[in-house]
Structure formats: structure tokens, C-alpha cells
Write a protein that holds these residues in place. Structure first.
Motif, PDB file in Angstrom:
ATOM      1  N   SER A 150       0.834  -1.215   0.000  1.00 45.79           N
ATOM      2  CA  SER A 150       0.000   0.000   0.000  1.00 45.79           C
ATOM      3  C   SER A 150       0.862   1.256   0.000  1.00 45.79           C
ATOM      4  CB  SER A 150      -0.958   0.002   1.194  1.00 45.79           C
ATOM      5  OG  SER A 150      -0.261  -0.118   2.412  1.00 45.79           O
ATOM      6  N   GLN A 151       2.142   1.066  -0.270  1.00 44.77           N
ATOM      7  CA  GLN A 151       3.045   2.221  -0.331  1.00 44.77           C
ATOM      8  C   GLN A 151       3.018   2.809  -1.745  1.00 44.77           C
ATOM      9  OE1 GLN A 151       7.120   1.150   0.285  1.00 44.77           O
ATOM     10  NE2 GLN A 151       7.833   3.253   0.157  1.00 44.77           N
ATOM     11  N   ASN A 152       2.995   4.106  -1.820  1.00 45.39           N
ATOM     12  CA  ASN A 152       3.137   4.757  -3.134  1.00 45.39           C
ATOM     13  C   ASN A 152       4.587   4.590  -3.586  1.00 45.39           C
ATOM     14  OD1 ASN A 152       4.331   7.520  -4.252  1.00 45.39           O
ATOM     15  ND2 ASN A 152       2.343   7.181  -5.174  1.00 45.39           N
ATOM     16  N   PRO A 153       4.796   4.266  -4.876  1.00 47.90           N
ATOM     17  CA  PRO A 153       6.178   3.986  -5.304  1.00 47.90           C
ATOM     18  C   PRO A 153       7.119   5.189  -5.241  1.00 47.90           C
ATOM     19  CG  PRO A 153       4.647   3.950  -7.168  1.00 47.90           C
ATOM     20  CD  PRO A 153       3.812   4.013  -5.932  1.00 47.90           C
ATOM     21  N   ASP A 154       6.574   6.406  -5.263  1.00 47.69           N
ATOM     22  CA  ASP A 154       7.450   7.587  -5.287  1.00 47.69           C
ATOM     23  C   ASP A 154       7.451   8.352  -3.968  1.00 47.69           C
ATOM     24  OD1 ASP A 154       8.020   6.980  -7.877  1.00 47.69           O
ATOM     25  OD2 ASP A 154       6.584   8.379  -8.741  1.00 47.69           O
ATOM     26  N   ILE A 155       6.988   7.701  -2.911  1.00 49.71           N
ATOM     27  CA  ILE A 155       6.761   8.435  -1.659  1.00 49.71           C
ATOM     28  C   ILE A 155       8.040   9.093  -1.111  1.00 49.71           C
ATOM     29  CG2 ILE A 155       6.947   6.359  -0.177  1.00 49.71           C
ATOM     30  CD1 ILE A 155       4.471   9.209   0.394  1.00 49.71           C
ATOM     31  N   ASP A 156       9.169   8.387  -1.220  1.00 45.52           N
ATOM     32  CA  ASP A 156      10.403   8.967  -0.669  1.00 45.52           C
ATOM     33  C   ASP A 156      10.750  10.267  -1.381  1.00 45.52           C
ATOM     34  OD1 ASP A 156      10.579   6.895   1.093  1.00 45.52           O
ATOM     35  OD2 ASP A 156      11.990   5.739  -0.116  1.00 45.52           O
ATOM     36  N   GLU A 157      10.600  10.239  -2.696  1.00 45.14           N
ATOM     37  CA  GLU A 157      10.892  11.435  -3.489  1.00 45.14           C
ATOM     38  C   GLU A 157       9.897  12.556  -3.154  1.00 45.14           C
ATOM     39  OE1 GLU A 157      10.606  10.645  -7.667  1.00 45.14           O
ATOM     40  OE2 GLU A 157      10.842  12.774  -8.172  1.00 45.14           O
ATOM     41  N   ILE A 158       8.636  12.188  -3.007  1.00 38.17           N
ATOM     42  CA  ILE A 158       7.601  13.192  -2.731  1.00 38.17           C
ATOM     43  C   ILE A 158       7.812  13.839  -1.367  1.00 38.17           C
ATOM     44  CG2 ILE A 158       5.115  13.446  -2.261  1.00 38.17           C
ATOM     45  CD1 ILE A 158       4.672  11.339  -4.496  1.00 38.17           C
ATOM     46  N   CYS A 159       8.250  13.058  -0.407  1.00 35.47           N
ATOM     47  CA  CYS A 159       8.397  13.575   0.968  1.00 35.47           C
ATOM     48  C   CYS A 159       9.621  14.479   1.166  1.00 35.47           C
ATOM     49  CB  CYS A 159       8.452  12.432   1.966  1.00 35.47           C
ATOM     50  SG  CYS A 159       6.853  11.706   2.206  1.00 35.47           S
ATOM     51  N   GLN A 160      10.531  14.435   0.261  1.00 34.51           N
ATOM     52  CA  GLN A 160      11.681  15.352   0.298  1.00 34.51           C
ATOM     53  C   GLN A 160      12.347  15.448   1.677  1.00 34.51           C
ATOM     54  OE1 GLN A 160      10.049  19.158  -1.087  1.00 34.51           O
ATOM     55  NE2 GLN A 160       8.466  17.953  -2.066  1.00 34.51           N
ATOM     56  N   ASN A 161      12.606  14.318   2.294  1.00 38.23           N
ATOM     57  CA  ASN A 161      13.276  14.292   3.600  1.00 38.23           C
ATOM     58  C   ASN A 161      12.543  15.010   4.712  1.00 38.23           C
ATOM     59  OD1 ASN A 161      15.425  12.820   2.581  1.00 38.23           O
ATOM     60  ND2 ASN A 161      16.368  14.703   1.785  1.00 38.23           N
ATOM     61  N   LYS A 162      11.259  15.286   4.534  1.00 40.75           N
ATOM     62  CA  LYS A 162      10.488  15.848   5.646  1.00 40.75           C
ATOM     63  C   LYS A 162      10.241  14.717   6.648  1.00 40.75           C
ATOM     64  CE  LYS A 162       9.485  19.800   3.547  1.00 40.75           C
ATOM     65  NZ  LYS A 162       9.384  21.161   3.934  1.00 40.75           N
ATOM     66  N   PRO A 163      10.117  15.050   7.929  1.00 49.21           N
ATOM     67  CA  PRO A 163       9.757  13.995   8.875  1.00 49.21           C
ATOM     68  C   PRO A 163       8.435  13.346   8.439  1.00 49.21           C
ATOM     69  CG  PRO A 163      10.177  16.065  10.013  1.00 49.21           C
ATOM     70  CD  PRO A 163      10.248  16.356   8.555  1.00 49.21           C
ATOM     71  N   ARG A 164       8.378  12.031   8.602  1.00 45.36           N
ATOM     72  CA  ARG A 164       7.202  11.308   8.112  1.00 45.36           C
ATOM     73  C   ARG A 164       6.638  10.417   9.205  1.00 45.36           C
ATOM     74  NH1 ARG A 164       7.880   7.058   3.371  1.00 45.36           N
ATOM     75  NH2 ARG A 164       9.837   8.166   3.169  1.00 45.36           N
ATOM     76  N   ILE A 165       5.360  10.522   9.400  1.00 45.88           N
ATOM     77  CA  ILE A 165       4.687   9.634  10.349  1.00 45.88           C
ATOM     78  C   ILE A 165       3.852   8.666   9.517  1.00 45.88           C
ATOM     79  CG2 ILE A 165       3.027   9.475  12.257  1.00 45.88           C
ATOM     80  CD1 ILE A 165       3.744  12.412  12.945  1.00 45.88           C
ATOM     81  N   ILE A 166       4.201   7.378   9.598  1.00 42.89           N
ATOM     82  CA  ILE A 166       3.473   6.395   8.796  1.00 42.89           C
ATOM     83  C   ILE A 166       2.464   5.683   9.687  1.00 42.89           C
ATOM     84  CG2 ILE A 166       3.650   4.392   7.278  1.00 42.89           C
ATOM     85  CD1 ILE A 166       6.491   5.198   6.655  1.00 42.89           C
TER      86      ILE A 166
END
Ligand code: GDP
Length: 278
Positions: free
Chosen positions: A38-54
Motif C-alpha cells: 500500500s506504499q506509493n512507489p514515489d513516496i520517498d521522493e515526494i516527501c523530500q526528507n520531511k519527517p514522516r509519520i506512517i
């Protein structure tokens, strides 16, 4: 349901990358039954190193032990916090607020060192269709209404102030799922992230039945009065008989039976399952 043709995907991605520049923290929602698929394939790129709460949502439907094992094996990038939640039953939201408090504390320190005034974090909820983005926003909002959630507008973006630690963008970012991988497609179909209208339901239900038979959970057998020795065509036939789903005399209506299997699986009536493996 959104049709993710490449042009649409490209536009959404570009827009999101722009939006995320305004954001301090990304709340990424995934389905606890398919923590990887259920992960988007480009999520790392989209998040641009912002803190992420999954947030792995729909914990109530998942085989929690299996999901936790998978999550522990993933090598997470820095500044990823995660938690399993069941937003339907408001389970796990306290932990979410705790993580938000923590992230706010970390970022506030950075702001203060730069001489900036502390403010609530700006967040966005993102995820593929049907993982529970709207439900999570509503649940977080419900808790905050008492403390005075209020809308605000900054640079043309609508924010909802949920607490003095968090402001959320009022609409979630709908991400495209991983496409092109057949098994991921089956998992997304089984869990409901791809609309049934475009889904080969008999194919998905057949694939799912194989897993249900292998796992052999009592809820599944009891629900359809199975003894556990049936093969897949026999399961279809028995469900057809039990629910009166025939096309002509004695010919099971495979489409209708497949939809019954998928619907009841998604409601958790056949037991709790995690479909990803690692
Ligand atoms: P979105 O498309 O990501 O915004 O997803 P929604 O918030 O519309 O939720 C999709 C479906 O999942 C709805 O039918 C919700 O009621 C259901 N749902 C959301 N969260 C949970 C949960 O934690 N457990 C269960 N069982 N269902 C949930």
C-alpha cells in the motif's frame, strides 16, 4: 475512483511536491494488511526528507503479529515514525498524538535555534485510495473540536488547526498505488484500493481463496460452512449454494460469489489477514 493514467500521475506528483514544500510533517497512511504493497512507489521522493509519520491503518483487519514483523524488517530512512492504528474504532490515536508532540518538540528546537517563533506543525495526510485518509482526518478533528479546531488560510492553502502542535491541510493527497506488478495489483484489489468496477473480481477472489484455504482460519470455514478439504471450484460452488447465487440451474454465478468473498474479506468476517510477506 481515480484513473491513474500517466499524465494524471505526473501532474499529481508535481502538485504534491510543491505542496509539501509548505509542510513540516507528512502523515502517510498505509493499510496494515498490506504494509508494503500500500506504499506509493514515489513516496520517498515526494516527501523530500520531511519527517514522516506512517500510520498503518485498519489494524483491526490485519494479522497484527505478521504486520509488525514485516514493519520491523523494513530499513526505514531517518525521521520516520510509525504506528499501527484502527481509526475506525479510534484505536491508537493517542500514540499518534504522542508522535506529533515529539516531532513538534524536535522541530520547535530547530526553529528556536534559528530565532523563529514556534507555531503548530503543518501537516498533510497522504496515501493511496481507500486506506482511510479521510477517516483519520475526521478522527483527529473530532478529538480536537473540543479544544477549538479552526480553519485558516495560508498562501491559498486551507489548514485546519487541530491543536497547538498540528495544523492539517484540509484535503488529503491522494497517491497512486504501485501499478504494473500483478501480485501487488491482486492485493490492492482484495483490500479495496482498486474499484471493483475495474477489477477482475473472479481472478482476485480465486487468488484470495488460495490464501484463505492455506491459512485455514476458523472464521473463514465457519462463515461458508466449509470443512477445509475443498478445492477452489468447490469453495465457489458451496458459497453459491449457501447464498443462492446461480446463473442458471446449478451453474454458480462466479462474479456474484467473488464479490461476496471480497466484501466479507474486507469486512474482516473471514478472519484477520496480512497479505504481504517479507
Ligand atoms: P480514503 O480513500 O483513504 O480517504 O479512505 P476513507 O477514509 O474513505 O476510508 C475507506 C474505507 O475504509 C471506509 O469505508 C472506512 O470506513 C474504512 N476504514 C477507515 N479506517 C478504518 C479502520 O481503521 N478499520 C476499518 N475496518 N475500516 C476503516
Amino acid at each position: 475512483m481515480i484513473n491513474w493514467y500517466p499524465g494524471h500521475m505526473f501532474k499529481t506528483k508535481k502538485a504534491l511536491i510543491e505542496q509539501i514544500k509548505l509542510i513540516d510533517v507528512v502523515l502517510e497512511i498505509r493499510d496494515a494488511r498490506i504494509p508494503i504493497s500500500s506504499q506509493n512507489p514515489d513516496i520517498d521522493e515526494i516527501c523530500q526528507n520531511k519527517p514522516r509519520i506512517i500510520l498503518f491503518n485498519k489494524k483491526d483487519l490485519a494479522d497484527i503479529e505478521k504486520t509488525e514483523k514485516i514493519i520491523k524488517k523494513i530499513s526505514w530512512p531517518q525521521e520516520v515514525y510509525y504506528s499501527l492504528v484502527d481509526t475506525w474504532e479510534f484505536q491508537g490515536l493517542r500514540e499518534v498524538w504522542r508522535i506529533i508532540d515529539y516531532v513538534h518538540g524536535q522541530i520547535k528546537d530547530k526553529w528556536q535555534k534559528k530565532g523563529l517563533r514556534p507555531r503548530p506543525l503543518r501537516g498533510i495526510v497522504v496515501g493511496i485510495p481507500n486506506v482511510g485518509k479521510s477517516t483519520i482526518i475526521n478522527r483527529l478533528l473530532k478529538k480536537s473540536v473540543k479544544t477549538g479546531a479552526k480553519p485558516g488560510v495560508t498562501r491559498g492553502v486551507q489548514w485546519i488547526k487541530l491543536s497547538d502542535k498540528l495544523e492539517l491541510m484540509d484535503t488529503p493527497g491522494v497517491l497512486w498505488p504501485r501499478l504494473g506488478d500483478q501480485e501487488v495489483g491482486l492485493k490492492l484489489g482484495a483490500t479495496g484500493s482498486i474499484s471493483d468496477e475495474v477489477l477482475p473480481v473472479v481472478e482476485v477472489a480465486t487468488w484470495l481463496l488460495k490464501i484463505l484455504l492455506e491459512e485455514g482460519k476458523p472464521e473463514f470455514f465457519a462463515r461458508f460452512s466449509l470443512n477445509g478439504n475443498e478445492n477452489i471450484p468447490e469453495v465457489f460452488a458451496k458459497i453459491g449454494q449457501k447464498r443462492g447465487l446461480f446463473k442458471k440451474v446449478k451453474e454458480p454465478d462466479y462474479d456474484k460469489i467473488a464479490l461476496v468473498i471480497l466484501k466479507e474479506f474486507r469486512q474482516g468476517l473471514l478472519g484477520k489477514y496480512t497479505l504481504d510477506n517479507m
